[in-house]
Design an enzyme around this catalytic site. Structure first.
Site, PDB file in Angstrom:
ATOM      1  N   GLN A   1      -4.029   3.973  16.083  1.00  0.00           N
ATOM      2  CA  GLN A   1      -5.238   3.221  15.760  1.00  0.00           C
ATOM      3  C   GLN A   1      -6.065   2.978  17.018  1.00  0.00           C
ATOM      4  O   GLN A   1      -5.519   2.723  18.098  1.00  0.00           O
ATOM      5  CB  GLN A   1      -4.873   1.877  15.114  1.00  0.00           C
ATOM      6  CG  GLN A   1      -4.071   1.998  13.831  1.00  0.00           C
ATOM      7  CD  GLN A   1      -4.851   2.647  12.706  1.00  0.00           C
ATOM      8  OE1 GLN A   1      -6.074   2.630  12.701  1.00  0.00           O
ATOM      9  NE2 GLN A   1      -4.151   3.214  11.747  1.00  0.00           N
TER      10      GLN A   1
ATOM     11  N   THR B   1     -10.074   4.158  10.747  1.00  0.00           N
ATOM     12  CA  THR B   1      -9.881   3.352  11.952  1.00  0.00           C
ATOM     13  C   THR B   1      -9.190   4.120  13.074  1.00  0.00           C
ATOM     14  O   THR B   1      -9.124   3.625  14.200  1.00  0.00           O
ATOM     15  CB  THR B   1      -9.066   2.080  11.633  1.00  0.00           C
ATOM     16  OG1 THR B   1      -7.851   2.453  10.974  1.00  0.00           O
ATOM     17  CG2 THR B   1      -9.858   1.147  10.737  1.00  0.00           C
TER      18      THR B   1
ATOM     19  N   LYS C   1       0.853  -1.195   0.000  1.00  0.00           N
ATOM     20  CA  LYS C   1       0.000   0.000   0.000  1.00  0.00           C
ATOM     21  C   LYS C   1       0.885   1.240   0.000  1.00  0.00           C
ATOM     22  O   LYS C   1       1.800   1.362   0.822  1.00  0.00           O
ATOM     23  CB  LYS C   1      -0.905   0.035   1.230  1.00  0.00           C
ATOM     24  CG  LYS C   1      -1.805   1.271   1.285  1.00  0.00           C
ATOM     25  CD  LYS C   1      -2.744   1.225   2.471  1.00  0.00           C
ATOM     26  CE  LYS C   1      -2.118   1.738   3.748  1.00  0.00           C
ATOM     27  NZ  LYS C   1      -1.972   3.226   3.759  1.00  0.00           N
TER      28      LYS C   1
ATOM     29  N   ARG D   1      -3.217  -5.332  14.040  1.00  0.00           N
ATOM     30  CA  ARG D   1      -1.990  -5.378  14.830  1.00  0.00           C
ATOM     31  C   ARG D   1      -1.760  -6.808  15.325  1.00  0.00           C
ATOM     32  O   ARG D   1      -2.648  -7.380  15.973  1.00  0.00           O
ATOM     33  CB  ARG D   1      -2.090  -4.446  16.048  1.00  0.00           C
ATOM     34  CG  ARG D   1      -2.133  -2.965  15.696  1.00  0.00           C
ATOM     35  CD  ARG D   1      -0.772  -2.485  15.222  1.00  0.00           C
ATOM     36  NE  ARG D   1      -0.712  -1.052  14.992  1.00  0.00           N
ATOM     37  CZ  ARG D   1      -0.987  -0.457  13.841  1.00  0.00           C
ATOM     38  NH1 ARG D   1      -1.370  -1.184  12.813  1.00  0.00           N
ATOM     39  NH2 ARG D   1      -0.883   0.856  13.705  1.00  0.00           N
TER      40      ARG D   1
ATOM     41  N   ASP E   1     -13.985  14.686  -4.148  1.00  0.00           N
ATOM     42  CA  ASP E   1     -14.151  15.938  -4.887  1.00  0.00           C
ATOM     43  C   ASP E   1     -15.463  15.841  -5.658  1.00  0.00           C
ATOM     44  O   ASP E   1     -16.241  14.912  -5.465  1.00  0.00           O
ATOM     45  CB  ASP E   1     -12.961  16.152  -5.843  1.00  0.00           C
ATOM     46  CG  ASP E   1     -12.614  17.631  -6.019  1.00  0.00           C
ATOM     47  OD1 ASP E   1     -13.558  18.413  -6.323  1.00  0.00           O
ATOM     48  OD2 ASP E   1     -11.452  18.004  -5.868  1.00  0.00           O
ATOM     49  N   ILE E   2     -15.692  16.803  -6.550  1.00  0.00           N
ATOM     50  CA  ILE E   2     -16.874  16.732  -7.398  1.00  0.00           C
ATOM     51  C   ILE E   2     -16.689  15.593  -8.407  1.00  0.00           C
ATOM     52  O   ILE E   2     -15.567  15.149  -8.674  1.00  0.00           O
ATOM     53  CB  ILE E   2     -17.133  18.074  -8.117  1.00  0.00           C
ATOM     54  CG1 ILE E   2     -15.983  18.404  -9.077  1.00  0.00           C
ATOM     55  CG2 ILE E   2     -17.359  19.188  -7.112  1.00  0.00           C
ATOM     56  CD1 ILE E   2     -16.267  19.602  -9.963  1.00  0.00           C
TER      57      ILE E   2
ATOM     58  N   ASN F   1     -16.818  15.197 -11.714  1.00  0.00           N
ATOM     59  CA  ASN F   1     -15.955  15.331 -12.890  1.00  0.00           C
ATOM     60  C   ASN F   1     -14.481  15.222 -12.526  1.00  0.00           C
ATOM     61  O   ASN F   1     -13.694  14.599 -13.251  1.00  0.00           O
ATOM     62  CB  ASN F   1     -16.219  16.667 -13.593  1.00  0.00           C
ATOM     63  CG  ASN F   1     -17.525  16.678 -14.356  1.00  0.00           C
ATOM     64  OD1 ASN F   1     -18.110  15.625 -14.610  1.00  0.00           O
ATOM     65  ND2 ASN F   1     -17.994  17.860 -14.725  1.00  0.00           N
ATOM     66  N   THR F   2     -14.111  15.817 -11.402  1.00  0.00           N
ATOM     67  CA  THR F   2     -12.716  15.773 -10.975  1.00  0.00           C
ATOM     68  C   THR F   2     -12.309  14.366 -10.566  1.00  0.00           C
ATOM     69  O   THR F   2     -11.212  13.899 -10.899  1.00  0.00           O
ATOM     70  CB  THR F   2     -12.483  16.753  -9.811  1.00  0.00           C
ATOM     71  OG1 THR F   2     -12.828  18.070 -10.244  1.00  0.00           O
ATOM     72  CG2 THR F   2     -11.043  16.726  -9.350  1.00  0.00           C
TER      73      THR F   2
ATOM     74  N   ASP G   1      -3.514   4.281  -1.865  1.00  0.00           N
ATOM     75  CA  ASP G   1      -4.459   4.738  -0.840  1.00  0.00           C
ATOM     76  C   ASP G   1      -4.519   6.269  -0.862  1.00  0.00           C
ATOM     77  O   ASP G   1      -3.872   6.947  -0.072  1.00  0.00           O
ATOM     78  CB  ASP G   1      -4.010   4.231   0.525  1.00  0.00           C
ATOM     79  CG  ASP G   1      -5.027   4.513   1.618  1.00  0.00           C
ATOM     80  OD1 ASP G   1      -6.200   4.779   1.284  1.00  0.00           O
ATOM     81  OD2 ASP G   1      -4.645   4.466   2.799  1.00  0.00           O
ATOM     82  N   MET G   2      -5.350   6.802  -1.770  1.00  0.00           N
ATOM     83  CA  MET G   2      -5.453   8.252  -1.953  1.00  0.00           C
ATOM     84  C   MET G   2      -6.675   8.852  -1.263  1.00  0.00           C
ATOM     85  O   MET G   2      -6.752  10.051  -1.069  1.00  0.00           O
ATOM     86  CB  MET G   2      -5.500   8.586  -3.445  1.00  0.00           C
ATOM     87  CG  MET G   2      -4.252   8.228  -4.227  1.00  0.00           C
ATOM     88  SD  MET G   2      -2.848   9.295  -3.855  1.00  0.00           S
ATOM     89  CE  MET G   2      -1.880   8.209  -2.787  1.00  0.00           C
ATOM     90  N   LYS G   3      -7.676   8.046  -0.941  1.00  0.00           N
ATOM     91  CA  LYS G   3      -8.897   8.533  -0.293  1.00  0.00           C
ATOM     92  C   LYS G   3      -9.448   9.760  -1.011  1.00  0.00           C
ATOM     93  O   LYS G   3      -9.753  10.793  -0.396  1.00  0.00           O
ATOM     94  CB  LYS G   3      -8.662   8.831   1.173  1.00  0.00           C
ATOM     95  CG  LYS G   3      -8.212   7.621   1.996  1.00  0.00           C
ATOM     96  CD  LYS G   3      -8.055   7.972   3.450  1.00  0.00           C
ATOM     97  CE  LYS G   3      -7.587   6.793   4.274  1.00  0.00           C
ATOM     98  NZ  LYS G   3      -6.173   6.439   4.008  1.00  0.00           N
ATOM     99  N   LEU G   4      -9.624   9.663  -2.313  1.00  0.00           N
ATOM    100  CA  LEU G   4     -10.035  10.808  -3.124  1.00  0.00           C
ATOM    101  C   LEU G   4     -11.436  11.289  -2.756  1.00  0.00           C
ATOM    102  O   LEU G   4     -12.344  10.493  -2.506  1.00  0.00           O
ATOM    103  CB  LEU G   4      -9.996  10.432  -4.603  1.00  0.00           C
ATOM    104  CG  LEU G   4      -8.631  10.014  -5.170  1.00  0.00           C
ATOM    105  CD1 LEU G   4      -8.779   9.598  -6.625  1.00  0.00           C
ATOM    106  CD2 LEU G   4      -7.621  11.138  -5.027  1.00  0.00           C
TER     107      LEU G   4
ATOM    108  N   GLY H   1       1.303  -2.034   8.785  1.00  0.00           N
ATOM    109  CA  GLY H   1       2.391  -1.123   8.480  1.00  0.00           C
ATOM    110  C   GLY H   1       3.503  -1.174   9.501  1.00  0.00           C
ATOM    111  O   GLY H   1       4.451  -1.944   9.386  1.00  0.00           O
ATOM    112  N   ARG H   2       3.395  -0.344  10.542  1.00  0.00           N
ATOM    113  CA  ARG H   2       4.481  -0.185  11.505  1.00  0.00           C
ATOM    114  C   ARG H   2       4.947  -1.478  12.174  1.00  0.00           C
ATOM    115  O   ARG H   2       6.156  -1.646  12.379  1.00  0.00           O
ATOM    116  CB  ARG H   2       4.088   0.856  12.561  1.00  0.00           C
ATOM    117  CG  ARG H   2       4.260   2.279  12.065  1.00  0.00           C
ATOM    118  CD  ARG H   2       3.531   3.290  12.909  1.00  0.00           C
ATOM    119  NE  ARG H   2       2.095   3.249  12.663  1.00  0.00           N
ATOM    120  CZ  ARG H   2       1.229   4.150  13.116  1.00  0.00           C
ATOM    121  NH1 ARG H   2       1.659   5.161  13.839  1.00  0.00           N
ATOM    122  NH2 ARG H   2      -0.054   4.049  12.840  1.00  0.00           N
TER     123      ARG H   2
END
Length: 238
Positions: A195, A123, A40, A186, A73-74, A76-77, A68-71, A215-216
């Site tokens: 978390q 989370t 990720k 974890r 917006d409107i 079209n964007t 993992d961008m968590k987009l 991750g960590r």
């Protein structure tokens, strides 16, 4: 020196590249080697060469990539952004689970193999955090399940949710054949960090998750490869 556990990689484990830049990411991937097959890459590395790292891991090392961008917006964007990202042959991409965002993302991903995952509730948040954001009243689990249902109805290929809600989401009719990806995982004894709604790898998969994100506990371990293989062994013990 720690003895290595000889365990093949398992796509159910996604390792979060929570490192400063692409060079550090490549160094981590080299240490993990064939113990990890799915990575990720998030916003924190976007300005540090994250897309270049995604391409290199995908094209030269045969890894799967979760961007993992968590987009949000409107429409079209969102559609334009996802269409641009889809050209990188990414496997998973996150957007906010709001129905208009999911529908636009699916339009942008049309014709590619990119799977769109809707974010429910982070989370790292609990009810007090939601109150501070003026999110409507209700148990956090109920809100997560409702957001998941609406994202799936809008066409999401899957959702992001904590292990605590995985079983409830898996029980939804809309979740049949869809993915549940759980951060906040974890291994037993690992520090929680930021978390708040966490579970062990085995319990997350047992409750219906298809993939877990760790991750960590892996990348900060003295021996990251050993730590990753220990998680995979736990998954295969279910």
């Amino acid at each position: 020196m720690t003895d290595q556990i000889q365990t093949p990689a398992d796509d159910r484990l996604i390792v979060a590249m929570d490192v400063p830049n692409a060079l550090a990411g490549l160094a981590l991937a080299e240490r993990l080697g064939d113990a990890v097959s799915f990575y990720k890459i998030g916003l924190g590395m976007l300005t540090g060469g994250g897309l270049a790292l995604a391409n290199e891991l995908k094209d030269e090392h045969g890894k799967k990539i979760f961007l993992d961008m968590k987009l949000f917006d409107i429409s079209n964007t969102i559609e334009a952004a996802v269409r641009g990202l889809a050209q990188f042959d990414i496997d998973f991409l996150t957007v906010h689970g709001d129905p208009h965002v999911v529908r636009a993302a699916k339009e942008g991903a049309a014709g590619s193999n990119l799977k769109i995952l809707g974010v429910t509730v982070l989370t790292s948040l609990d009810r007090a955090d939601l109150d501070a954001c003026m999110i409507k009243d209700g148990a956090i689990g109920d809100l997560v399940v409702e957001r998941a249902r609406r994202a799936l109805e809008a066409g999401a290929d899957g959702v992001i949710a904590s292990p605590h809600e995985a079983a409830l989401i898996r029980a939804l009719p809309e979740a049949t054949g869809r993915l549940i990806v759980t951060p906040g995982v974890r291994p037993a004894g690992a520090a929680l960090g930021d978390q708040k709604r966490v579970a062990t790898p085995a319990s997350a998969i047992g409750d219906g998750a298809d993939h877990i994100v760790v991750g960590r506990p892996i990348h900060t371990a003295v021996d990251p490869r050993h730590a990753a293989q220990a998680v995979v062994q736990e998954l295969r013990s279910i």
